[in-house]
Design a protein around this motif. Structure first.
Motif, PDB file in Angstrom:
ATOM      1  N   ALA A 128       0.852  -1.193   0.000  1.00 55.13           N
ATOM      2  CA  ALA A 128       0.000   0.000   0.000  1.00 55.13           C
ATOM      3  C   ALA A 128       0.882   1.235   0.000  1.00 55.13           C
ATOM      4  O   ALA A 128       2.008   1.212   0.508  1.00 55.13           O
ATOM      5  N   ARG A 129       0.359   2.291  -0.599  1.00 59.67           N
ATOM      6  CA  ARG A 129       1.064   3.569  -0.545  1.00 59.67           C
ATOM      7  C   ARG A 129       0.303   4.479   0.403  1.00 59.67           C
ATOM      8  O   ARG A 129      -0.851   4.828   0.159  1.00 59.67           O
ATOM      9  N   ILE A 130       0.972   4.841   1.482  1.00 61.44           N
ATOM     10  CA  ILE A 130       0.352   5.630   2.542  1.00 61.44           C
ATOM     11  C   ILE A 130       1.179   6.893   2.745  1.00 61.44           C
ATOM     12  O   ILE A 130       2.380   6.814   3.056  1.00 61.44           O
ATOM     13  N   ASP A 131       0.551   8.031   2.514  1.00 64.33           N
ATOM     14  CA  ASP A 131       1.255   9.323   2.617  1.00 64.33           C
ATOM     15  C   ASP A 131       2.505   9.335   1.745  1.00 64.33           C
ATOM     16  O   ASP A 131       3.569   9.832   2.149  1.00 64.33           O
ATOM     17  N   GLY A 132       2.391   8.758   0.551  1.00 62.07           N
ATOM     18  CA  GLY A 132       3.494   8.780  -0.402  1.00 62.07           C
ATOM     19  C   GLY A 132       4.539   7.706  -0.204  1.00 62.07           C
ATOM     20  O   GLY A 132       5.488   7.618  -0.994  1.00 62.07           O
ATOM     21  N   LYS A 133       4.385   6.845   0.821  1.00 68.02           N
ATOM     22  CA  LYS A 133       5.389   5.823   1.112  1.00 68.02           C
ATOM     23  C   LYS A 133       4.795   4.440   0.929  1.00 68.02           C
ATOM     24  O   LYS A 133       3.684   4.157   1.388  1.00 68.02           O
ATOM     25  N   LEU A 134       5.538   3.541   0.257  1.00 74.01           N
ATOM     26  CA  LEU A 134       5.085   2.171   0.063  1.00 74.01           C
ATOM     27  C   LEU A 134       5.311   1.367   1.341  1.00 74.01           C
ATOM     28  O   LEU A 134       6.386   1.439   1.957  1.00 74.01           O
TER      29      LEU A 134
ATOM     30  N   ALA B  91      -4.635   4.785   2.467  1.00 69.59           N
ATOM     31  CA  ALA B  91      -3.821   4.386   1.311  1.00 69.59           C
ATOM     32  C   ALA B  91      -4.468   4.815   0.001  1.00 69.59           C
ATOM     33  O   ALA B  91      -5.684   4.743  -0.157  1.00 69.59           O
ATOM     34  N   ASP B  92      -3.647   5.265  -0.948  1.00 73.69           N
ATOM     35  CA  ASP B  92      -4.160   5.540  -2.294  1.00 73.69           C
ATOM     36  C   ASP B  92      -3.780   4.435  -3.276  1.00 73.69           C
ATOM     37  O   ASP B  92      -4.213   4.437  -4.426  1.00 73.69           O
TER      38      ASP B  92
ATOM     39  N   VAL C  31      -1.748 -10.183  -9.598  1.00 72.40           N
ATOM     40  CA  VAL C  31      -1.883  -8.856  -8.994  1.00 72.40           C
ATOM     41  C   VAL C  31      -3.373  -8.544  -8.914  1.00 72.40           C
ATOM     42  O   VAL C  31      -4.111  -8.788  -9.871  1.00 72.40           O
ATOM     43  N   GLU C  32      -3.807  -8.009  -7.794  1.00 72.99           N
ATOM     44  CA  GLU C  32      -5.197  -7.562  -7.693  1.00 72.99           C
ATOM     45  C   GLU C  32      -5.279  -6.437  -6.667  1.00 72.99           C
ATOM     46  O   GLU C  32      -4.655  -6.515  -5.605  1.00 72.99           O
ATOM     47  N   GLY C  33      -6.042  -5.396  -7.000  1.00 68.59           N
ATOM     48  CA  GLY C  33      -6.191  -4.326  -6.017  1.00 68.59           C
ATOM     49  C   GLY C  33      -6.894  -3.113  -6.574  1.00 68.59           C
ATOM     50  O   GLY C  33      -7.405  -3.109  -7.694  1.00 68.59           O
ATOM     51  N   GLU C  34      -6.897  -2.062  -5.762  1.00 66.90           N
ATOM     52  CA  GLU C  34      -7.590  -0.828  -6.120  1.00 66.90           C
ATOM     53  C   GLU C  34      -6.691   0.366  -5.839  1.00 66.90           C
ATOM     54  O   GLU C  34      -5.768   0.288  -5.020  1.00 66.90           O
ATOM     55  N   MET C  35      -6.983   1.469  -6.531  1.00 61.99           N
ATOM     56  CA  MET C  35      -6.145   2.657  -6.428  1.00 61.99           C
ATOM     57  C   MET C  35      -6.990   3.909  -6.578  1.00 61.99           C
ATOM     58  O   MET C  35      -8.114   3.850  -7.072  1.00 61.99           O
TER      59      MET C  35
ATOM     60  N   ALA D 189     -15.235  -5.210 -10.261  1.00 58.80           N
ATOM     61  CA  ALA D 189     -15.999  -4.059 -10.746  1.00 58.80           C
ATOM     62  C   ALA D 189     -16.359  -3.121  -9.601  1.00 58.80           C
ATOM     63  O   ALA D 189     -16.357  -1.891  -9.757  1.00 58.80           O
ATOM     64  N   HIS D 190     -16.664  -3.681  -8.438  1.00 57.47           N
ATOM     65  CA  HIS D 190     -16.969  -2.868  -7.261  1.00 57.47           C
ATOM     66  C   HIS D 190     -15.782  -1.998  -6.872  1.00 57.47           C
ATOM     67  O   HIS D 190     -15.911  -0.793  -6.621  1.00 57.47           O
ATOM     68  N   ARG D 191     -14.587  -2.596  -6.863  1.00 59.51           N
ATOM     69  CA  ARG D 191     -13.391  -1.838  -6.497  1.00 59.51           C
ATOM     70  C   ARG D 191     -13.077  -0.766  -7.533  1.00 59.51           C
ATOM     71  O   ARG D 191     -12.547   0.294  -7.201  1.00 59.51           O
ATOM     72  N   ALA D 192     -13.421  -1.040  -8.793  1.00 62.49           N
ATOM     73  CA  ALA D 192     -13.173  -0.073  -9.864  1.00 62.49           C
ATOM     74  C   ALA D 192     -14.000   1.194  -9.677  1.00 62.49           C
ATOM     75  O   ALA D 192     -13.556   2.297 -10.003  1.00 62.49           O
ATOM     76  N   LEU D 193     -15.228   1.044  -9.156  1.00 62.58           N
ATOM     77  CA  LEU D 193     -16.167   2.163  -9.110  1.00 62.58           C
ATOM     78  C   LEU D 193     -16.284   2.822  -7.740  1.00 62.58           C
ATOM     79  O   LEU D 193     -16.681   3.986  -7.647  1.00 62.58           O
ATOM     80  N   LYS D 194     -15.973   2.119  -6.663  1.00 66.87           N
ATOM     81  CA  LYS D 194     -16.375   2.591  -5.337  1.00 66.87           C
ATOM     82  C   LYS D 194     -15.713   3.905  -4.929  1.00 66.87           C
ATOM     83  O   LYS D 194     -16.318   4.702  -4.213  1.00 66.87           O
ATOM     84  N   ARG D 195     -14.478   4.147  -5.391  1.00 63.36           N
ATOM     85  CA  ARG D 195     -13.824   5.398  -4.994  1.00 63.36           C
ATOM     86  C   ARG D 195     -14.358   6.601  -5.766  1.00 63.36           C
ATOM     87  O   ARG D 195     -13.988   7.735  -5.466  1.00 63.36           O
ATOM     88  N   MET D 196     -15.215   6.348  -6.749  1.00 64.11           N
ATOM     89  CA  MET D 196     -15.836   7.444  -7.497  1.00 64.11           C
ATOM     90  C   MET D 196     -17.210   7.823  -6.937  1.00 64.11           C
ATOM     91  O   MET D 196     -17.837   8.767  -7.430  1.00 64.11           O
ATOM     92  N   ILE D 197     -17.685   7.101  -5.928  1.00 74.23           N
ATOM     93  CA  ILE D 197     -18.949   7.465  -5.284  1.00 74.23           C
ATOM     94  C   ILE D 197     -18.672   8.623  -4.325  1.00 74.23           C
ATOM     95  O   ILE D 197     -17.765   8.541  -3.501  1.00 74.23           O
TER      96      ILE D 197
END
Length: 741
Positions: free
Chosen positions: A156-162, A174-175, A190-194, A413-421
């Motif tokens: 995870a990248r948290i405050d710019g740090k991995l 984390a972003d 690999v699987e995840g969200e950003m 698909a949920h992870r793809a869209l959820k940060r846009m809600i």
């Protein structure tokens, strides 16, 4: 039996992971306990002695299960015991499976069962990041043939740090949040969200995770040496006939090549290929001695190899795909919104022979998904469900319950869209994608259709999201490779990579990658990411031709939601004794009202099917929670009458005294001559007793003052002072000004 052996992996920040074997579950073919902090996972693997007859695939079963006792909790439900796997457990099982499956020998077909239990749970340590390591370590200490070890870790990248394997608490900020599975040499999964990150940032995170995984693999190699299980069991699970194999290739390859080159339609191509196989089988059977039957299993295996070689050669040698496209070309796209007039939002998205019909339903807080996992509790405001009926591929099969594939594709698909809600969204949102046609990338069609349906519903998503599935064809001998955009189902099945990427115009929001070939370089991966970005933006542009922004307002039949905050101390009065008041408001207005305390403030959601109901409920609530103000005029209702005045309810459950002297400018002898219980009248709050809080009301100050009243008072003889009236004792001593109240 050997004594327990413990190996330790040191993480970058001083934390450690321990792998112990030889203590628990010793009758399994291999077992380990993986421990970090107070979190412990038990992994056990078993394998059948022989493969079942005519099995030509790897029958691997992976089960991840969390024990409620591990966190000191009782399971929910009447039975109070663990039941079928939940979505979270299924998703972790899939993560383990996808990393392990490619590493079993191609000709090894005995059933293998991998079971991972969470047996002790630290509430802030995420066990999913340890599950792949535990499964691989159990295989490493077994005699089951396996070309590992592997490990998985979260980066995870948290405050710019991995950060490797962050805690639940850390992950909230984390972003980048991705899980990576790999061997010592190669990335597997690999699987995840950003949060709209660049391709370069994602690639950096993958590399960072791989460096950590190399340490895990090295420790497992050392563990294998110590338990003296390097010698894997012998097996012979495939019978081969070299003469038949050569015959299949000689008789069918050129014909198969011509079919895949000249037949772009999926079902037509499959029918022609099946006809070729049937024709060869009949011709071959006719050459056999009487009584001898053709080995259909071997013919099927060899013919599949022919198809695979033909498709791959066509792409690598002629740069032509089986549907006639170029390697970076996207299939034709058409989409439509508002297709279902009664739904809150809907869209049809079709790309080539893949089609999703997606709906959006908007609900109240009561409709939010309740989550009761061992370590994750709460509610989910945004859910997405993916359905894959058999008719979508033309299969004549019954529909069964939701499978692991549906759970996994829906989660992506949920992870793809959820940060846009939007964070201030007041609705519970359910997106449902029904796949009506499928020829590859149905999860990405879900992302695209989901975006359009959300905008059609009026949900103010931050940015539109599109998705694309990438593929890869490689030839290690020649060094040739081809990166494919928007892959077909056959290209996924016969290719070396399935790489799904979703994102907005500004960056990636989610990814899922499965690699089936060794030695994929980061340079090729970077090329695939760039090609995916171009394809994703093309698809996004096609979507925007249909709808480029959310509706200004929700549709007329969409239920409305109003939110307001009230003082914490007003929650009780609004609910009323036994819920009497809130229930009466809901019954009389037709609205649904949900109240909860958040940060010492009462948050009220009002949900109704029309604006009139919302307004009526809102007025009732505001009347209850408002604080009486001196000088304000209220429309009140007479609740009771006494000899010295009337008690008037100016706001729900708040009565004030309208003294007989404040009813009218003229002198009134009997209150009941002027007022009746139930009368409605306007009154002004003229005072609030500082000690008792009693309210003093006046009606007369709102009435015109009679013109002759001052003259009547001046002509009236003055009343003597008390000291001048010896016949009337002074009884004012000790009298309370608010005696009537």
């Amino acid at each position: 039996m050997y004594k327990p052996i413990v190996k330790t992996i040191a993480l970058e920040d001083g934390r450690t992971i321990e792998i112990e074997t030889g203590k628990l579950a010793k009758q399994a073919d291999g077992s380990v306990v993986v421990k970090q902090g107070n979190t412990m996972l038990l992994a056990a693997v078993t394998c059948a002695k022989e493969a079942k007859e005519d099995v030509d695939f790897m029958p691997l079963s992976v089960e991840y299960k969390e024990k409620y006792a591990s966190a000191g909790r009782f399971p929910g439900g009447f039975m109070k015991r663990e039941s079928r796997a939940g979505d979270y457990e299924i998703l972790i099982s899939r993560l383990i499976d996808r990393a392990l499956r490619p590493l079993f020998p191609d000709d090894f077909h005995a059933e293998v069962f991998v079971t991972v239990f969470l047996i002790s749970a630290d509430k802030d340590i995420m066990p999913d990041a340890l599950a792949g390591l535990a499964a691989s370590a159990a295989l490493a200490v077994s005699d089951i043939p396996f070309n590992g070890p592997i490990s998985e870790c979260r980066v995870a990248r948290i405050d710019g740090k991995l950060v490797i394997n962050p805690t639940f608490t850390e992950l909230k900020n984390a972003d980048i949040d991705i899980m990576v599975g790999a061997t010592y040499d190669n990335i597997l999964m690999v699987e995840g969200e950003m949060s709209e990150v660049s391709e370069a940032d994602m690639l950096e995170a993958i590399k960072y995770a791989h460096e950590e995984i190399k340490k895990h693999c090295k420790v497992q190699m050392e563990l294998t040496e110590e338990v003296q299980k390097q010698q894997k069991r012998e097996y012979s699970h495939e019978v081969n006939d070299e003469t038949l194999e050569k015959l299949v290739w000689d008789k069918t390859y050129d014909k198969v090549y011509e079919v895949v080159k000249s037949t772009p339609a999926k079902h037509e191509r499959h029918d022609k290929l099946e006809e070729l196989k049937t024709s060869f089988t009949e011709e071959y059977a006719a050459t056999l001695p009487e009584g001898e039957e053709a080995n259909l299993t071997l013919i099927g295996r060899y013919y599949h190899d022919v198809e695979k070689k033909a498709v791959r050669s066509l792409i690598l040698d002629e740069k032509i795909r089986i549907d006639g496209r170029k390697t970076d070309e996207i299939r034709p796209i058409w989409s439509e919104i508002d297709y279902l007039p009664a739904a809150h939002g809907s869209a049809v998205f079709t790309r080539g022979e893949t089609q999703s019909l997606t709906t959006v339903t908007l609900g109240t807080k009561l409709d939010e998904k309740m989550i009761d996992e061992v370590l994750i509790k709460g509610t989910e405001k945004f859910v997405l469900h993916y359905n894959f009926p058999p008719f979508s591929t033309g299969d004549a099969k019954p529909m069964r319950g939701v499978g692991r594939r549906e759970v996994g594709h829906g989660n992506l698909a949920h992870r793809a869209l959820k940060r846009m809600i939007p964070e201030d969204n007041a609705y519970a949102i359910r997106v449902v994608s029904d796949i009506l046609e499928s020829n590859g990338s149905s999860s990405m069609a879900t992302v695209c259709a989901g975006t359009l349906a959300l905008m059609d519903s009026g949900v103010k998503i931050k940015k539109p999201v599109s998705g694309i599935a990438m593929g890869l064809i490689t030839d290690t001998e020649s060094g040739k490779y081809a990166v494919l955009s928007d892959i077909l189902g056959d290209e996924d099945h016969l290719g070396d990579m399935d790489f799904k990427v979703t994102g907005t115009l500004d960056g990636i929001t989610a990814t899922q990658m499965d690699i089936k070939v060794d030695g994929l370089s980061y340079e090729v991966l970077a090329e695939a990411l760039e090609q995916a970005r171009n394809g994703r933006l093309h698809i996004l542009g096609e979507m925007m031709k249909t709808m480029d922004a959310p509706r200004e307002d929700y549709k007329p039949h969409v239920p409305r939601v109003e939110k307001l905050s009230i003082p914490k101390e007003m929650i009780g009065p609004l609910i009323g004794p036994g819920g009497k008041i809130i229930q009466e408001i809901q019954a009389s207005t037709g609205a649904t009202i949900v109240i909860e305390e958040v940060d010492n403030v009462g948050m009220v959601d009002i949900f109704a099917v029309n604006k009139d109901s919302i307004d009526a409920a809102l007025a009732r609530i505001q009347a209850i929670v408002q604080v009486p103000e001196i000088g304000k005029v209220y429309k009140g209702k007479v609740k009771s009458i006494v000899s010295f005045g009337a008690f008037v309810e100016i706001i729900p459950n708040k009565d004030g005294l309208l003294h007989i002297s404040e009813i009218d400018w003229r002198r009134i002898q009997n209150v009941e001559d002027e007022l009746k219980v139930g009368d409605q009248l306007e009154v002004k709050l003229i005072d609030i007793d500082g000690k008792t809080g009693n309210l003093k009301l006046s009606r007369k100050v709102l009435l015109p003052k009679p013109e002759n009243m001052e003259q009547e008072r001046s002509e009236r003889p003055p009343r003597p002072e008390r000291s001048d009236r010896p016949d009337r004792p002074d009884r004012s001593h000790g009298r309370s000004d608010n005696r009537h109240q």
